[in-house]
Motif scaffolding. Structure first.
Motif, PDB file in Angstrom:
ATOM      1  N   ALA A 154       3.379  -0.889  12.215  1.00 34.72           N
ATOM      2  CA  ALA A 154       4.228  -0.565  11.073  1.00 34.72           C
ATOM      3  C   ALA A 154       3.812   0.768  10.462  1.00 34.72           C
ATOM      4  O   ALA A 154       4.648   1.604  10.124  1.00 34.72           O
ATOM      5  N   ARG A 324      -4.658   0.589  -0.130  1.00 31.11           N
ATOM      6  CA  ARG A 324      -4.202  -0.771   0.104  1.00 31.11           C
ATOM      7  C   ARG A 324      -2.926  -0.678   0.925  1.00 31.11           C
ATOM      8  O   ARG A 324      -2.229   0.334   0.890  1.00 31.11           O
ATOM      9  N   GLN A 327       0.282   0.215  -0.837  1.00 29.82           N
ATOM     10  CA  GLN A 327       0.256   1.601  -1.334  1.00 29.82           C
ATOM     11  C   GLN A 327       0.548   2.583  -0.211  1.00 29.82           C
ATOM     12  O   GLN A 327       1.251   3.575  -0.391  1.00 29.82           O
ATOM     13  N   ARG A 330       4.200   2.470   0.415  1.00 31.23           N
ATOM     14  CA  ARG A 330       4.915   3.142  -0.674  1.00 31.23           C
ATOM     15  C   ARG A 330       4.838   4.659  -0.486  1.00 31.23           C
ATOM     16  O   ARG A 330       5.843   5.347  -0.604  1.00 31.23           O
TER      17      ARG A 330
ATOM     18  N   VAL B  68       9.202  -0.611  20.019  1.00 32.33           N
ATOM     19  CA  VAL B  68       8.109  -1.103  19.174  1.00 32.33           C
ATOM     20  C   VAL B  68       8.583  -2.309  18.378  1.00 32.33           C
ATOM     21  O   VAL B  68       7.886  -3.320  18.269  1.00 32.33           O
ATOM     22  N   PHE B  72       7.340  -6.096  18.509  1.00 26.44           N
ATOM     23  CA  PHE B  72       6.991  -6.712  17.243  1.00 26.44           C
ATOM     24  C   PHE B  72       7.571  -8.115  17.155  1.00 26.44           C
ATOM     25  O   PHE B  72       6.868  -9.082  16.885  1.00 26.44           O
ATOM     26  N   GLN B 178       3.292  -3.500  -8.961  1.00 28.49           N
ATOM     27  CA  GLN B 178       2.502  -2.357  -9.396  1.00 28.49           C
ATOM     28  C   GLN B 178       3.442  -1.204  -9.721  1.00 28.49           C
ATOM     29  O   GLN B 178       4.258  -0.819  -8.890  1.00 28.49           O
ATOM     30  N   ILE B 180       3.076   2.493 -10.417  1.00 28.73           N
ATOM     31  CA  ILE B 180       2.010   3.490 -10.359  1.00 28.73           C
ATOM     32  C   ILE B 180       2.129   4.477 -11.508  1.00 28.73           C
ATOM     33  O   ILE B 180       1.122   4.894 -12.084  1.00 28.73           O
TER      34      ILE B 180
END
Lengths: 357, 205
Positions: A154, A324, A327, A330, B68, B72, B178, B180
């Protein structure tokens, strides 16, 4: 090539090509031993350690000692492993890493395969690199390697997208996919390098291109699974990722393949953005030298640039903490991809509407 | 020329054998790996034809991305392949019919081309001239004569992309995410509060 008739025959052509390939690969592999040592020494230096310093003067022969150790150990193949794929994976990684060097021009005219789609070829080869990791992780028949290889797949597919866009900006500026032509267009001094827009008339696009070189550098880290993006082999979570079950020479092949890929990325960033074999300032006295001497002069600059970027990559490994996984994703999809897309539009618009055509 | 002939026979043999192995391999992961081999040697055939740009695109798109994802999915699936093969005899006649039809069509086309040249009513495909590279020649045709088809293809891909996102995008309530920007914007002012406490009194919220 010599004008004698033998070299024009298929046999002679094959011999010449094999000799050229050897002339690239052998110095590369020897240099690699010292790159590996430099990586460890820089890392040690940042942490105020000495690093390897026992084998040979300053530990210079450490990599060769490691090589002997790897080769002489027993190859352990796990019980439930798919043997053929298990052993094919490291060989594939190693071979693909070396195949990329076929189109790298080291100096004017010094290239094994001067093909028209050189940049695209390198892009294709680096996109194949993921298979060694997926196959290794799957064939090990073990959970941690499998998780590591899924992460890696990925990650590499994601960052390939932004690398592709960055390459498009360079192609737009240079108007060619041939690496030799791309480097030749950057001749004349550092202000002609693509990182500064490729010439003073393009200076308005320089901030965009500088940003693209940074994006390329970071994406190259992710593409080669280097820290801070070494999640496929994150030892705190996955032991050693896809490499867990590997020992001896297969492990060595994985390790060398990864390192060759890193050096290849260093070479690519210096070719695409920093003028390849071109000197930063075009000294007039160099032009009076013989072509061979000029080629060696170019090779010197190219090697110096590769070493500089390798130093940067080694420093990143020592300084930046690991990302991480969310992250990482992102950064790849939400930050780099839109940035690169906008940059492609800007550079294309500049090429069409700016004064630079 | 001899080298090219060797390369052609080698690559086409590998392509055909790999194609056969894709359908005959017992392990589906091996099937996908053989499929990749088939793609790769087909790219080699493109290079021999002088279409190096198409060859590279084949490798980048199909081998580098599509296969791929195949791999997968196939690796993650836990399918009983013995059960899958039970219907083999039942579906074999239909498969053979389609395969035979396809082979018949291809033979028809190749005989037509070998006897009458390229398709009638169209200009014969022009070989790449010395002046243009492969990429340039494709670009010259793609963005002039075929611009509407090109745009339409882009539109179709866009629809497919949006469709995939719509099908998979779900907003779960109550998930902590999250942000940021919030984290970066947090400074001493917003992150902490300094309270003067008199000795022996403590604080009450």
């Amino acid at each position: 090539m010599a004008p004698t008739s033998f070299w024009a025959t298929p046999g002679g052509w094959t011999l010449i090509t094999v000799a050229q390939i050897m002339a690239v690969i052998l110095p590369l592999l020897v240099a690699l031993a010292f790159f590996m040592l430099a990586d460890r020494k820089i890392w040690a230096g940042v942490q105020m350690r000495k690093g390897p310093n026992v084998v040979g003067p300053f530990g210079l022969l450490q990599s060769f000692a490691d090589l002997m150790k790897f080769v002489l150990k027993e190859i352990v193949i796990p019980d439930g492993a798919d043997k053929f794929v298990f052993l094919l994976a490291p060989v594939l990684t190693f071979a693909l890493a070396l195949v990329g060097w076929a189109v790298i021009p080291f100096a004017p005219g010094w290239v094994v395969g001067n093909i028209n789609v050189g940049v695209l070829y390198l892009f294709a080869i680096s996109s194949l690199g993921v298979y060694g990791i997926i196959m290794g992780g799957w064939a090990s028949n073990s959970k941690y390697p499998f998780l590591g290889s899924l992460r890696s797949a990925a990650q590499m597919v994601s960052y390939e997208v932004s690398i592709g866009f960055v390459i498009i900006t360079v192609i737009l500026l240079s108007g060619s996919m041939n690496l030799q032509t791309i480097v030749e267009k950057q001749a004349g001094g550092f202000w002609n390098w693509n990182v500064l827009g490729g010439g003073l008339k393009n200076i308005f696009i320089a901030p965009v291109m500088f940003g693209m070189s940074v994006v390329f550098f970071i994406s190259a880290l992710a593409e080669t699974n280097r820290p801070p993006f070494d999640l496929p082999e994150a030892e705190s979570e996955l032991v050693a990722g896809y490499q867990v079950e590997y020992s001896s020479s297969p492990f060595l092949l994985f390790m060398i393949g990864e390192l060759v890929n890193i050096v290849l990325m260093c070479a690519l960033i210096s070719l695409l953005f920093f003028g390849g074999w071109q000197a930063p300032i075009d000294f007039a006295f160099v032009h009076s030298w013989s072509p061979t001497a000029q080629s060696f002069y170019g090779l010197m600059w190219f090697s110096a640039k590769i070493c500089f970027f390798f130093f940067m990559i080694a420093m990143v490994k020592a300084i930046v903490p690991r990302y991480r996984y969310d992250q990482l994703m992102r950064l790849g999809w939400k930050v780099f991809l839109p940035t690169c897309g906008i940059a492609v539009v800007l550079v294309a618009a500049w090429r069409v509407f700016g004064g630079a055509a | 020329m001899a080298l090219q002939a060797i390369a052609f026979y080698l690559l086409s043999a590998v392509t055909v054998v790999a194609g056969l192995c894709v359908v005959s391999a017992r392990n589906p992961v091996h099937s996908v790996l053989f499929l990749i081999l088939a793609f790769f040697s087909a790219a080699g055939l493109f290079v021999l034809l002088g279409a190096e740009f198409l060859a590279m695109l084949l490798v980048v798109v199909y081998v580098g991305a599509v296969a791929v994802l195949f791999l997968f999915v196939v690796m993650m699936l836990d399918v009983d392949f013995a059960a899958l093969r039970q219907g083999f005899a039942q579906y074999a006649p239909l498969g053979a019919l389609i395969g035979g039809f396809l082979a018949f069509e291809m033979i028809l086309v190749s005989t037509a081309v070998s006897t009458h040249g390229a398709a009638a009513g169209h200009d014969t495909p022009q070989a790449a001239t010395q002046g243009f590279s492969n990429v340039e020649s494709i670009g010259r045709v793609l963005y002039t004569d075929y611009i509407y088809f090109f745009q339409a293809a882009g539109l179709v891909l866009l629809v497919a992309m949006i469709g995939a996102i719509v099908l998979t995008l779900r907003h779960k309530p109550g998930v902590r995410r999250q942000v940021i920007a919030d984290q970066v914007a947090r400074g001493p002012k917003t992150g902490m509060r300094i309270v003067q406490i008199k000795p022996g009194e403590g604080i009450s919220e």
